[in-house]
Design a protein around this motif. Structure first.
Motif, short mmCIF file in Angstrom:
data_model
loop_
_atom_site.label_atom_id
_atom_site.label_comp_id
_atom_site.label_asym_id
_atom_site.label_seq_id
_atom_site.Cartn_x
_atom_site.Cartn_y
_atom_site.Cartn_z
N ASP A 1 0.81 -1.22 0.00
CA ASP A 1 0.00 0.00 0.00
C ASP A 1 0.84 1.27 0.00
O ASP A 1 0.28 2.37 -0.06
N ALA A 2 2.16 1.15 0.07
CA ALA A 2 3.02 2.33 0.16
C ALA A 2 2.75 3.37 -0.93
O ALA A 2 2.69 4.57 -0.63
N PRO A 3 2.58 2.98 -2.21
CA PRO A 3 2.30 4.00 -3.23
C PRO A 3 1.03 4.80 -2.95
O PRO A 3 1.01 6.03 -3.09
N SER A 4 -0.04 4.11 -2.54
CA SER A 4 -1.29 4.81 -2.24
C SER A 4 -1.16 5.68 -1.01
O SER A 4 -1.66 6.81 -0.97
N ILE A 5 -0.48 5.18 0.01
CA ILE A 5 -0.30 5.97 1.24
C ILE A 5 0.48 7.25 0.93
O ILE A 5 0.12 8.33 1.40
N ALA A 6 1.53 7.14 0.13
CA ALA A 6 2.32 8.33 -0.23
C ALA A 6 1.47 9.35 -0.97
O ALA A 6 1.54 10.56 -0.70
N LYS A 7 0.64 8.89 -1.92
CA LYS A 7 -0.23 9.80 -2.66
C LYS A 7 -1.25 10.46 -1.74
O LYS A 7 -1.53 11.66 -1.86
N LEU A 8 -1.81 9.70 -0.81
CA LEU A 8 -2.80 10.25 0.11
C LEU A 8 -2.17 11.28 1.04
O LEU A 8 -2.78 12.31 1.34
N ILE A 9 -0.95 11.02 1.48
CA ILE A 9 -0.26 11.97 2.36
C ILE A 9 0.00 13.28 1.61
O ILE A 9 -0.15 14.38 2.16
N ASP B 1 -1.44 19.02 0.62
CA ASP B 1 -2.02 20.07 -0.24
C ASP B 1 -3.24 20.69 0.44
O ASP B 1 -3.40 21.92 0.46
N PHE B 2 -4.11 19.84 0.99
CA PHE B 2 -5.33 20.32 1.64
C PHE B 2 -5.00 21.23 2.82
O PHE B 2 -5.67 22.25 3.05
N GLU B 3 -3.96 20.87 3.57
CA GLU B 3 -3.59 21.66 4.75
C GLU B 3 -2.63 22.79 4.42
O GLU B 3 -2.16 23.48 5.33
N GLU B 4 -2.36 22.99 3.13
CA GLU B 4 -1.46 24.05 2.65
C GLU B 4 -0.06 23.89 3.26
O GLU B 4 0.58 24.86 3.66
N LEU B 5 0.39 22.64 3.34
CA LEU B 5 1.69 22.34 3.93
C LEU B 5 2.56 21.51 2.98
O LEU B 5 3.46 20.78 3.43
N SER B 6 2.32 21.64 1.69
CA SER B 6 3.07 20.84 0.71
C SER B 6 4.58 21.10 0.82
O SER B 6 5.39 20.20 0.55
N VAL C 1 7.84 15.72 2.54
CA VAL C 1 8.94 15.10 1.77
C VAL C 1 8.77 13.58 1.71
O VAL C 1 9.73 12.85 1.47
N VAL C 2 7.55 13.10 1.90
CA VAL C 2 7.30 11.67 1.92
C VAL C 2 7.60 11.04 0.56
O VAL C 2 7.37 11.64 -0.49
N THR C 3 8.13 9.84 0.58
CA THR C 3 8.33 9.01 -0.61
C THR C 3 7.96 7.58 -0.25
O THR C 3 7.91 7.21 0.94
#
Length: 214
Positions: free
Chosen positions: A18-26, A31-36, A40-42
């Motif tokens: 699930d790592a790819p999906s978790i990274a995308k969700l994070i 973005d939603f919290e305006e903290l992009s 630095v998650v990968t």
């Protein structure tokens, strides 16, 4: 094709697949919290930091997935538990008031079934209350993708953590919420959570963390 009618929602224990999906969700959450700028998650970092300890003894992720109820529902089985607590997937039916148009659906196919769509996640880990002299859980992130908000899926995801905390006799479950996120605050208060404005988060990270060390 829009999703409508009744959905089958499944909350299951995340696996390394699930790592790819978790990274995308994070990243979506950042973005939603305006903290992009701070995110630095990968996938590689997730693989090296999650799944090192048994479930519920360290950072633990639950995935939220849905499919149309009339589809052939594939049984979800966990493919790892180590010596940790077994978590049986939670399955609930959700009646949609309005159709859901998820243009990113194909990019969030569940690696566990190939048919379910990943729509959210929650990451939490153990902590300890000295006042209660009991262990508890701290929710770091709880996120539901935008097309699926307001459907009750977030409630299922949060209550899944609470249910497991009760099972393990935890003293409390806690988390933080941004003060401008009025919808989230109302949602949490509606579930019985107390928002504690008198407390402030203190954080050391990056250069400040290095400078403060002995």
């Amino acid at each position: 094709m829009a999703m409508e009618g009744t959905l089958t929602a499944t909350v299951r224990l995340a696996t390394p697949a699930d790592a790819p999906s978790i990274a995308k969700l994070i990243r979506e959450l950042a973005d939603f919290e305006e903290l992009s700028h701070a995110c630095v998650v990968t996938e590689e970092k997730l693989h090296s930091s999650l799944w090192k300890l048994p479930p519920f003894q360290g950072p633990t992720v639950l995935m939220l997935e849905v499919c149309q109820q009339e589809e052939n529902v594939v049984e979800v089985k966990e493919d790892w538990h180590a010596e940790g607590e077994v978590f049986e997937p939670i399955v609930r039916s959700v009646v949609l008031k309005n159709p859901i148009d998820d243009s990113a659906r194909e990019g969030f196919r569940s690696p566990s079934t190939g048919t379910h769509t990943t729509v959210g996640f929650v990451l939490f880990f153990p902590n300890y209350s000295t006042f209660l002299a009991k262990g508890g859980y701290y929710i770091e992130d709880l996120y539901v993708r935008k097309p699926y908000r307001g459907t009750g899926l977030g409630t299922i995801l949060l209550k899944s953590v609470v249910q497991q905390a009760k099972k393990l006799r935890a003293g409390r479950v806690e988390w933080c919420v941004l003060d401008w996120n009025v919808n989230a605050i109302k949602f949490y208060e509606g579930l019985g959570a107390k928002v504690m404005p008198e407390w402030r988060i203190c954080r050391l990270t990056g250069e400040a963390l290095e400078a403060c060390a002995l």
